[in-house]
Design a protein around this motif. Structure first.
Motif, PDB file in Angstrom:
ATOM      1  N   PHE A 180      -2.197  41.122 -26.779  1.00 57.92           N
ATOM      2  CA  PHE A 180      -1.215  40.099 -26.409  1.00 57.92           C
ATOM      3  C   PHE A 180      -1.279  38.930 -27.391  1.00 57.92           C
ATOM      4  O   PHE A 180      -0.240  38.454 -27.875  1.00 57.92           O
TER       5      PHE A 180
ATOM      6  N   GLN B 124      -6.590  44.199 -23.837  1.00 58.72           N
ATOM      7  CA  GLN B 124      -5.197  43.871 -23.506  1.00 58.72           C
ATOM      8  C   GLN B 124      -4.877  42.440 -23.921  1.00 58.72           C
ATOM      9  O   GLN B 124      -3.821  42.175 -24.502  1.00 58.72           O
TER      10      GLN B 124
ATOM     11  N   LEU C 185       7.396  41.175 -26.232  1.00 58.27           N
ATOM     12  CA  LEU C 185       7.092  40.111 -25.277  1.00 58.27           C
ATOM     13  C   LEU C 185       8.346  39.722 -24.496  1.00 58.27           C
ATOM     14  O   LEU C 185       9.452  39.743 -25.025  1.00 58.27           O
TER      15      LEU C 185
ATOM     16  N   GLU D 188       5.020  37.508 -21.074  1.00 60.29           N
ATOM     17  CA  GLU D 188       4.384  38.736 -20.604  1.00 60.29           C
ATOM     18  C   GLU D 188       4.600  39.863 -21.605  1.00 60.29           C
ATOM     19  O   GLU D 188       5.569  39.837 -22.360  1.00 60.29           O
ATOM     20  N   ASP D 189       3.709  40.836 -21.558  1.00 59.41           N
ATOM     21  CA  ASP D 189       3.986  42.137 -22.128  1.00 59.41           C
ATOM     22  C   ASP D 189       3.707  43.147 -21.024  1.00 59.41           C
ATOM     23  O   ASP D 189       3.632  42.761 -19.854  1.00 59.41           O
TER      24      ASP D 189
ATOM     25  N   LYS E 142       0.419  39.730 -30.620  1.00 58.37           N
ATOM     26  CA  LYS E 142       1.877  39.635 -30.514  1.00 58.37           C
ATOM     27  C   LYS E 142       2.329  38.181 -30.603  1.00 58.37           C
ATOM     28  O   LYS E 142       3.327  37.878 -31.268  1.00 58.37           O
TER      29      LYS E 142
ATOM     30  N   TYR F  37      -4.779  40.000 -16.642  1.00 61.81           N
ATOM     31  CA  TYR F  37      -4.966  41.216 -17.431  1.00 61.81           C
ATOM     32  C   TYR F  37      -6.181  41.942 -16.890  1.00 61.81           C
ATOM     33  O   TYR F  37      -6.993  41.374 -16.160  1.00 61.81           O
TER      34      TYR F  37
END
Length: 90
Positions: free
Chosen positions: A79, A75, A38, A52-53, A82, A70
């Protein structure tokens, strides 16, 4: 985070990324912090937080307004995992 964003968790994770992650200067974004896939940074006045990733972008700002970007729900799910991982591990 599916229906309602946990703002306390988000800010806690942002702080953990800032404290435990790697930091670099970026000409457009200022100081950018990286941890566990991240990226986290703020706007110039610090009122908006960005996490963000590679596939999801979250902006969180004044009056708890937030916006995700996204392409598909998988997705977003990755996220969120994470975010949860950083919150639990650090």
């Amino acid at each position: 985070m599916k229906n309602e964003l946990d703002t306390k968790k988000l800010l806690r994770v942002f702080d953990k990324i800032r404290k435990h992650g790697e930091s670099k200067k970026n000409e457009q974004k200022g100081t950018v912090h990286f941890l566990e896939g991240l990226t986290a940074y703020t706007d110039f006045d610090g009122y908006t937080v960005f996490i963000e990733d590679a596939t999801v972008s979250l902006s969180f700002g004044f009056h708890n307004q937030y916006h995700f970007e996204y392409e598909d729900s998988s997705q977003l799910s990755n996220f969120e995992k994470k975010i949860d991982n950083i919150d639990e591990r650090f």
